[in-house]
Scaffold this motif. Structure first.
Motif, mmCIF file in Angstrom:
data_model
loop_
_atom_site.group_PDB
_atom_site.id
_atom_site.type_symbol
_atom_site.label_atom_id
_atom_site.label_comp_id
_atom_site.label_asym_id
_atom_site.label_seq_id
_atom_site.Cartn_x
_atom_site.Cartn_y
_atom_site.Cartn_z
ATOM 1 N N VAL A 256 -6.161 10.012 -10.303
ATOM 2 C CA VAL A 256 -6.365 10.397 -8.914
ATOM 3 C C VAL A 256 -5.255 11.355 -8.467
ATOM 4 C CG1 VAL A 256 -7.541 8.252 -8.255
ATOM 5 C CG2 VAL A 256 -5.059 8.404 -8.065
ATOM 6 N N VAL A 257 -5.567 12.146 -7.467
ATOM 7 C CA VAL A 257 -4.580 12.980 -6.781
ATOM 8 C C VAL A 257 -5.188 13.313 -5.419
ATOM 9 C CG1 VAL A 257 -5.410 15.225 -7.640
ATOM 10 C CG2 VAL A 257 -2.994 14.949 -7.045
ATOM 11 N N ARG A 258 -4.337 13.678 -4.486
ATOM 12 C CA ARG A 258 -4.833 14.104 -3.176
ATOM 13 C C ARG A 258 -4.216 15.454 -2.853
ATOM 14 N NH1 ARG A 258 -1.305 10.502 1.188
ATOM 15 N NH2 ARG A 258 0.705 11.345 0.552
ATOM 16 N N ILE A 259 -4.941 16.256 -2.072
ATOM 17 C CA ILE A 259 -4.416 17.526 -1.592
ATOM 18 C C ILE A 259 -4.610 17.578 -0.090
ATOM 19 C CG2 ILE A 259 -4.751 18.754 -3.765
ATOM 20 C CD1 ILE A 259 -7.277 20.045 -2.567
ATOM 21 N N TYR A 260 -3.669 18.242 0.583
ATOM 22 C CA TYR A 260 -3.772 18.357 2.034
ATOM 23 C C TYR A 260 -2.986 19.576 2.508
ATOM 24 C CZ TYR A 260 0.591 15.698 1.543
ATOM 25 O OH TYR A 260 1.834 15.258 1.157
ATOM 26 N N GLU A 261 -3.471 20.147 3.608
ATOM 27 C CA GLU A 261 -2.866 21.341 4.172
ATOM 28 C C GLU A 261 -1.883 20.925 5.263
ATOM 29 O OE1 GLU A 261 -4.507 25.761 5.358
ATOM 30 O OE2 GLU A 261 -5.754 24.039 5.861
ATOM 31 N N VAL A 262 -0.613 21.288 5.102
ATOM 32 C CA VAL A 262 0.408 20.900 6.069
ATOM 33 C C VAL A 262 0.583 21.930 7.178
ATOM 34 C CG1 VAL A 262 1.641 19.406 4.463
ATOM 35 C CG2 VAL A 262 2.312 21.803 4.661
ATOM 36 N N GLU A 263 0.234 23.157 6.885
ATOM 37 C CA GLU A 263 0.191 24.244 7.865
ATOM 38 C C GLU A 263 -0.720 25.300 7.255
ATOM 39 O OE1 GLU A 263 3.954 27.062 7.403
ATOM 40 O OE2 GLU A 263 4.580 24.965 7.582
ATOM 41 N N PRO A 264 -1.228 26.242 8.039
ATOM 42 C CA PRO A 264 -2.171 27.209 7.475
ATOM 43 C C PRO A 264 -1.633 27.878 6.205
ATOM 44 C CG PRO A 264 -2.129 27.408 9.856
ATOM 45 C CD PRO A 264 -1.016 26.444 9.481
ATOM 46 N N THR B 150 0.846 -1.200 0.000
ATOM 47 C CA THR B 150 0.000 0.000 0.000
ATOM 48 C C THR B 150 0.877 1.244 0.000
ATOM 49 O OG1 THR B 150 -1.804 1.194 1.110
ATOM 50 C CG2 THR B 150 -0.201 0.070 2.534
ATOM 51 N N ASP B 151 0.335 2.309 -0.558
ATOM 52 C CA ASP B 151 1.037 3.592 -0.530
ATOM 53 C C ASP B 151 0.399 4.541 0.481
ATOM 54 O OD1 ASP B 151 -1.348 4.079 -1.970
ATOM 55 O OD2 ASP B 151 -0.436 5.808 -2.937
ATOM 56 N N GLU B 152 -0.570 4.057 1.231
ATOM 57 C CA GLU B 152 -1.252 4.907 2.201
ATOM 58 C C GLU B 152 -0.278 5.369 3.275
ATOM 59 O OE1 GLU B 152 -5.078 3.555 3.605
ATOM 60 O OE2 GLU B 152 -5.344 2.392 1.765
ATOM 61 N N ASP B 153 -0.505 6.603 3.752
ATOM 62 C CA ASP B 153 0.308 7.148 4.825
ATOM 63 C C ASP B 153 -0.567 8.009 5.728
ATOM 64 O OD1 ASP B 153 -0.048 9.606 3.506
ATOM 65 O OD2 ASP B 153 1.982 9.650 2.699
ATOM 66 N N ALA B 154 0.043 8.653 6.701
ATOM 67 C CA ALA B 154 -0.707 9.439 7.681
ATOM 68 C C ALA B 154 -1.466 10.606 7.046
ATOM 69 C CB ALA B 154 0.234 9.954 8.768
ATOM 70 N N TRP B 155 -0.983 11.127 5.903
ATOM 71 C CA TRP B 155 -1.661 12.258 5.256
ATOM 72 C C TRP B 155 -3.014 11.866 4.673
ATOM 73 C CZ3 TRP B 155 -0.362 16.725 6.804
ATOM 74 C CH2 TRP B 155 0.958 17.016 7.128
ATOM 75 N N ASP B 156 -3.224 10.596 4.375
ATOM 76 C CA ASP B 156 -4.494 10.185 3.783
ATOM 77 C C ASP B 156 -5.685 10.511 4.682
ATOM 78 O OD1 ASP B 156 -3.866 9.184 1.200
ATOM 79 O OD2 ASP B 156 -3.008 7.396 2.111
#
Length: 147
Positions: A44-52, A16-22
């Motif tokens: 597919v792609v994912r987006i996530y905010e790492v800090e404000p 799996t390529d899943e990680d904590a950001w998922d």
């Protein structure tokens, strides 16, 4: 699709390529309508905010049959960056495999530095937000991981 691309095809991950950001990421999926079963996921792609205000895109993957023209990848990147921009993004980054750097440069990204990730050459890249106007996609709470 991510498992097929990043684990099976590229061998970057085992199983799996899943990680904590998922857990906090917002997935974006490209769907081709009119496929044999009505709809087919083609990217597919994912987006996530790492800090404000600082967002990352990751795990961009396109089905092999849809890679040649770059249409799906270009659309996913555009949707990812404009969505994050609409949600308050002031800086959008991605760790990009070295082979894909020219594609990203052609769509208004710049390389900040070279890095090695999982024993493969990558570049930390930044999108030129002036080229990606803020989208109006409503922000939903992140869902469970996907793969």
């Amino acid at each position: 699709m991510r498992r097929a691309i990043f684990c099976d095809e590229q061998g970057l991950f085992r199983g799996t390529d899943e990680d904590a950001w998922d857990a906090s990421a917002s997935p974006i999926v490209a769907v081709q309508r009119g496929a044999r079963e009505g709809e087919e996921v083609v990217g597919v792609v994912r987006i996530y905010e790492v800090e404000p205000g600082v967002w990352h895109g990751g795990r961009l993957g396109v089905a092999r049959a849809h890679r040649k023209q770059g249409v799906v990848g270009r659309g996913l990147v555009h949707k990812a960056v404009t969505t994050a921009h609409g949600w308050g993004c002031r800086r959008f980054l991605a760790l990009v495999q070295a082979a894909n750097v020219p594609f990203f440069e052609s769509i208004h990204w710049r390389s900040l530095e070279e890095r090695t990730h999982r024993d493969h050459p990558h570049h930390l890249m930044e999108a030129d937000l002036a080229s990606y106007p803020p989208g109006d996609e409503p922000r939903r709470p992140p869902g469970p991981g996907f793969g």
